[in-house]
Write an enzyme that holds these catalytic residues in place. Structure first.
Site, PDB file in Angstrom:
ATOM      1  N   TRP A 195       0.874  -1.176   0.000  1.00 28.56           N
ATOM      2  CA  TRP A 195       0.000   0.000   0.000  1.00 28.56           C
ATOM      3  C   TRP A 195       0.902   1.213   0.000  1.00 28.56           C
ATOM      4  O   TRP A 195       1.808   1.342   0.821  1.00 28.56           O
ATOM      5  CB  TRP A 195      -1.011   0.012   1.138  1.00 28.56           C
ATOM      6  CG  TRP A 195      -0.550  -0.387   2.486  1.00 28.56           C
ATOM      7  CD1 TRP A 195       0.607  -0.036   3.109  1.00 28.56           C
ATOM      8  CD2 TRP A 195      -1.251  -1.220   3.401  1.00 28.56           C
ATOM      9  NE1 TRP A 195       0.670  -0.587   4.343  1.00 28.56           N
ATOM     10  CE2 TRP A 195      -0.461  -1.320   4.563  1.00 28.56           C
ATOM     11  CE3 TRP A 195      -2.488  -1.876   3.363  1.00 28.56           C
ATOM     12  CZ2 TRP A 195      -0.867  -2.060   5.659  1.00 28.56           C
ATOM     13  CZ3 TRP A 195      -2.887  -2.608   4.460  1.00 28.56           C
ATOM     14  CH2 TRP A 195      -2.081  -2.695   5.580  1.00 28.56           C
ATOM     15  N   ASP A 291       5.309  -2.523 -13.503  1.00 27.32           N
ATOM     16  CA  ASP A 291       4.179  -1.743 -13.000  1.00 27.32           C
ATOM     17  C   ASP A 291       3.300  -1.151 -14.101  1.00 27.32           C
ATOM     18  O   ASP A 291       3.618  -1.262 -15.286  1.00 27.32           O
ATOM     19  CB  ASP A 291       4.706  -0.633 -12.075  1.00 27.32           C
ATOM     20  CG  ASP A 291       3.898  -0.559 -10.806  1.00 27.32           C
ATOM     21  OD1 ASP A 291       2.659  -0.544 -10.904  1.00 27.32           O
ATOM     22  OD2 ASP A 291       4.498  -0.510  -9.721  1.00 27.32           O
TER      23      ASP A 291
HETATM   24  C1  LIG Z   1      -4.936  -3.253 -10.860  1.00 29.36           C
HETATM   25  C2  LIG Z   1      -4.609  -2.198  -9.844  1.00 29.36           C
HETATM   26  C3  LIG Z   1      -3.509  -2.352  -9.017  1.00 29.36           C
HETATM   27  C4  LIG Z   1      -3.192  -1.390  -8.065  1.00 29.36           C
HETATM   28  N1  LIG Z   1      -2.116  -1.583  -7.257  1.00 29.36           N
HETATM   29  C5  LIG Z   1      -1.852  -0.703  -6.269  1.00 29.36           C
HETATM   30  C6  LIG Z   1      -0.797  -0.952  -5.342  1.00 29.36           C
HETATM   31  O1  LIG Z   1      -0.077  -1.935  -5.437  1.00 29.36           O
HETATM   32  N2  LIG Z   1      -0.594  -0.049  -4.344  1.00 29.36           N
HETATM   33  C7  LIG Z   1      -1.377   1.068  -4.199  1.00 29.36           C
HETATM   34  O2  LIG Z   1      -1.172   1.840  -3.261  1.00 29.36           O
HETATM   35  N3  LIG Z   1      -2.377   1.342  -5.085  1.00 29.36           N
HETATM   36  C8  LIG Z   1      -2.632   0.472  -6.100  1.00 29.36           C
HETATM   37  N4  LIG Z   1      -3.659   0.710  -6.983  1.00 29.36           N
HETATM   38  C9  LIG Z   1      -4.431   1.953  -6.865  1.00 29.36           C
HETATM   39  C10 LIG Z   1      -5.415   1.886  -5.721  1.00 29.36           C
HETATM   40  O3  LIG Z   1      -6.230   0.753  -5.825  1.00 29.36           O
HETATM   41  C11 LIG Z   1      -6.291   3.133  -5.707  1.00 29.36           C
HETATM   42  O4  LIG Z   1      -5.473   4.268  -5.526  1.00 29.36           O
HETATM   43  C12 LIG Z   1      -7.364   3.096  -4.631  1.00 29.36           C
HETATM   44  O5  LIG Z   1      -8.052   4.315  -4.639  1.00 29.36           O
HETATM   45  C13 LIG Z   1      -6.755   2.857  -3.280  1.00 29.36           C
HETATM   46  O6  LIG Z   1      -7.767   2.774  -2.319  1.00 29.36           O
HETATM   47  P1  LIG Z   1      -7.783   3.747  -1.060  1.00 29.36           P
HETATM   48  O7  LIG Z   1      -8.149   5.106  -1.626  1.00 29.36           O
HETATM   49  O8  LIG Z   1      -8.850   3.171  -0.212  1.00 29.36           O
HETATM   50  O9  LIG Z   1      -6.436   3.716  -0.454  1.00 29.36           O
HETATM   51  C14 LIG Z   1      -3.990  -0.241  -7.957  1.00 29.36           C
HETATM   52  C15 LIG Z   1      -5.107  -0.080  -8.772  1.00 29.36           C
HETATM   53  C16 LIG Z   1      -5.417  -1.045  -9.714  1.00 29.36           C
HETATM   54  C17 LIG Z   1      -6.634  -0.852 -10.590  1.00 29.36           C
END
Ligand SMILES: Cc1cc2nc3c(=O)[nH]c(=O)nc-3n(C[C@H](O)[C@H](O)[C@H](O)COP(=O)(O)O)c2cc1C
Length: 516
Positions: A195, A291
């Site tokens: 995260w 990524d």
């Molecule tokens: C396929 C995919 C993979 C993702 N991987 C990550 C990740 O590894 N780490 C991260 O911080 N956000 C990642 N994201 C983006 C978060 O899911 C996005 O910012 C989301 O809003 C995070 O939720 P939050 O706002 O509750 O923290 C990814 C999004 C997608 C669609």
């Protein structure tokens, strides 16, 4: 009817003719990614894939099939949210936000169904044994190596869970968060949780670490498609993603209690990994990872998750995705967010007419915004406002255009923007937080941003020359040529069709009006 399970979603996709089943043996290491990548690069995003014969790293056949690219087309993304198209979801939010009380009794009564609808969305905790706990692995039975977790790219640090719903709870307020954060498999019972520092899960972890308390965390894989999408949506920390998913699917999400920690999980999940993070333990190396920038992210330190249970349905489907050089499946997930969040963005920046994040901008690198400009300097006001909104604060390049430029037609947006700017005058640089994945910024997560004012310039802004008229044929001539076009046998002649074929949205008439 709302889709309650991943299997129902897959069935609906198959009925729509958008699923390909692959019976050929394919390795979870690299091979599955190479096939999925080629399909995702097909026009429109390619078909969803169900790999029925996946070979694990130990050479054995996986007990579970792998579904990938389920969300990877406009049609499937809309199906996932039970909508005809993604703008319809935005329109529902606009309606919900428009809560001025109407005049008269009848007007007031007409609000009731809308308000009652809101009350139907909160998730419901179900009693009894949920489907996602039909099979339970505990203690020595836990072996993540039995799951068909993909190693996507040759230099990845290991296998990664790529389409998870990571569930945690704000330790102070008790509000749940569900985030889509990739999770690296380190061993049969250990994972690394990626995260990023700007995300809500990371904020929960910082608070737990400060209190020196063990943090319960759950990684749910595959559920009703609205919940899976909601994990990727940048909701404010005060909004529970399962409530949002309930709103999207017009039906509450069923939750159940996890078996080994104090968190709730979607009862209809395919697979659930329960565990905890111990803040007294050192961070572990996570990455490198191919990524969604199209480049490898460097290895870095992230918290380690200890798995306390793995539960699943009797015959679960393992849901996955890949990221890499765009366009990929995540473009459609991000595009859904773009459409759904437009009304919310307009709440605080009301002059915004539309915005668009093209696939090659991987969301945070490039945002086109059209505005209804009413006063000098408004483009700069909008840039500053956008850089002050949630994850939009990470946007690297913002390009502001006038209201009738169709910013969803990227060719049109570039064409007008490049014509309209005097670079030295119209480009401004600012500083701020930068996406964790940005490899070019001067420091990790800190760097500069560029705002481009590509609106028509006003005399009050110091522009005293004439602004040119856009070239346009007169209506009478166009009408006469329309009449004879078919006879000429020259193929499609509708101007909007030409835009569409060349990648635009076909709304070129709209921006003529901006120049009137
Ligand atoms: C396929 C995919 C993979 C993702 N991987 C990550 C990740 O590894 N780490 C991260 O911080 N956000 C990642 N994201 C983006 C978060 O899911 C996005 O910012 C989301 O809003 C995070 O939720 P939050 O706002 O509750 O923290 C990814 C999004 C997608 C669609």
């Amino acid at each position: 009817m709302s889709l309650d399970t991943l299997s129902q979603f897959i069935e609906a996709i198959e009925k729509a003719g958008e699923l390909a089943r692959i019976r050929e043996p394919v390795k979870a290491r690299l091979e599955l990614c190479e096939i999925a990548d080629r399909v995702m690069k097909q026009p429109g995003g390619g078909k969803a894939l169900l790999f029925e014969n996946v070979i694990l790293d130990n050479g054995a056949k996986s007990e579970y099939p792998v579904a990938i690219n389920l969300f990877g087309s406009m049609r499937r993304m809309s199906m996932a949210l039970g909508a005809e198209n993604l703008d319809d979801v935005g329109a529902r939010i606009t309606q919900l936000l428009d809560l001025k009380v109407p005049e008269g009794l009848l007007g007031k009564l007409s609000m009731l169904p809308r308000l009652l609808e809101v009350g139907k969305f909160p998730p419901r905790i179900r009693g009894g044994k949920p489907a996602c706990q039909e099979i339970v692995w505990k203690g020595d039975e836990i072996d993540l190596g039995r799951l068909p977790i993909m190693t996507c790219w040759p230099e990845d640090g290991g296998p990664y869970i790529t389409l998870p719903m990571v569930i945690s709870k704000d330790p102070k307020r008790g509000i749940r968060n569900v985030g889509m954060y990739r999770v690296q498999v380190l061993g049969p019972k250990t994972l690394a949780m990626h995260w990023q520092r700007h995300k809500v899960g990371a904020a929960h972890w910082r608070e737990m670490a400060e209190k020196r308390e063990r943090m319960p965390v759950v990684i749910a894989i595959g559920a009703d498609p609205a919940s899976v999408y909601s994990a990727s949506a940048p909701l404010p920390p005060t909004i529970d993603e399962f409530l949002f998913a309930g709103f999207l699917r017009r039906s509450p999400v069923s939750l159940a209690k996890a078996l080994t920690c104090d968190l709730e999980i979607p009862a209809e999940s395919e697979i659930v990994i329960e565990g905890y993070i111990d803040p007294s333990e050192p961070l572990v190396v996570e990455g490198p990872f191919g990524d969604h920038t199209g480049f490898y992210s460097e290895a870095d330190l992230y918290p380690q998750v200890h798995v306390t249970a793995v539960t699943m349905r009797r015959s679960p489907v393992y849901a996955s995705t890949i990221v890499g050089r765009p366009p990929m499946e995540d473009y459609y997930l991000g595009h859904a967010t773009e459409r759904i969040f437009l009304p919310l963005l307009k709440l605080t920046v009301p002059e915004i007419v539309d915005y668009h994040m093209p696939a090659e901008g991987i969301f945070h690198n490039l945002v086109f915004v059209s505005i209804d400009k009413q006063y000098p300097g408004q483009a700069y006001k909008v840039m500053n406002a956008m850089w002050g909104q949630g994850l939009m604060s990470l946007a690297k390049v913002l390009i502001i255009l006038d209201k009738n430029v169709d910013v969803r037609n990227v060719q049109e947006a570039w064409w007008v923007a490049l014509n309209n700017i005097d670079p030295e005058r119209d480009v401004r640089f600012s500083m701020g937080p930068v996406d964790v994945l940005d490899h070019s910024s001067r420091a990790f997560t800190y760097g500069s941003k560029m705002g481009i004012d590509a609106t028509r310039k006003w005399p009050e802004e110091g522009f005293t020359r004439n602004w040119p008229k856009l070239i346009e044929m007169d209506e009478a001539t166009k009408g006469r040529i329309d009449q004879m076009w078919a006879k000429l046998g020259l193929g499609p002649g509708d101007r909007s069709e030409q835009w569409q074929r060349s990648g635009g949205s076909g709304n070129d008439d709209a921006f003529n009006r901006a120049e009137e």
